[in-house]
Motif scaffolding. Sequence first.
Motif: not given
Length: 127
Positions: A5-8, A21-22, A78, A121
Amino acid sequence: QVQLVESGGGLVQAGDSLRLSCAASGRTFSRACVGWFRQAPGKEREFVAAISWSGGSTHYADSVKGRATISRDNTKNTVYLQMNSLKPEDTAVYYCSAAATTGGWTTLVRGGDYNYWGQGTQVTVSS
C-alpha cells in the motif's frame, strides 16, 4: 503473498519534496527487493528506484539520480522514497513493487521481474 500500500503522494510545487511510503504485509517482505516505478499519462511505466532486501544495495534511474533516496525499515515492513527538487516531469502515478530474491544485494530494474504491486499514489508537480 505480499500486499503493498503506497501513500504520501499529493500536489506540490516544483522544487518541493515528498516522501512516499510503501507499507507491506506478508512475512516474505524482509527478503524482498522493493522497487518504485511510475507512469505518467500517455507514457509507459518506468523504473525509478530499487533497494535490495538487506538495504545494502540501491539503484536509481538517471532521471531521479541525485534527487531521490530509497530506504527501508524491515522492522516496520516499510520502504520509503524521498524525492527532492521535484520537477513537473516527475508527475505520475507512483507504484511500489516487490519480488523475493535470494541475494541480499540484488536489485531489480525491470517491472516484469516483480511479483507484487501496490495500487499506486498520485504525485502531481506544478510549475
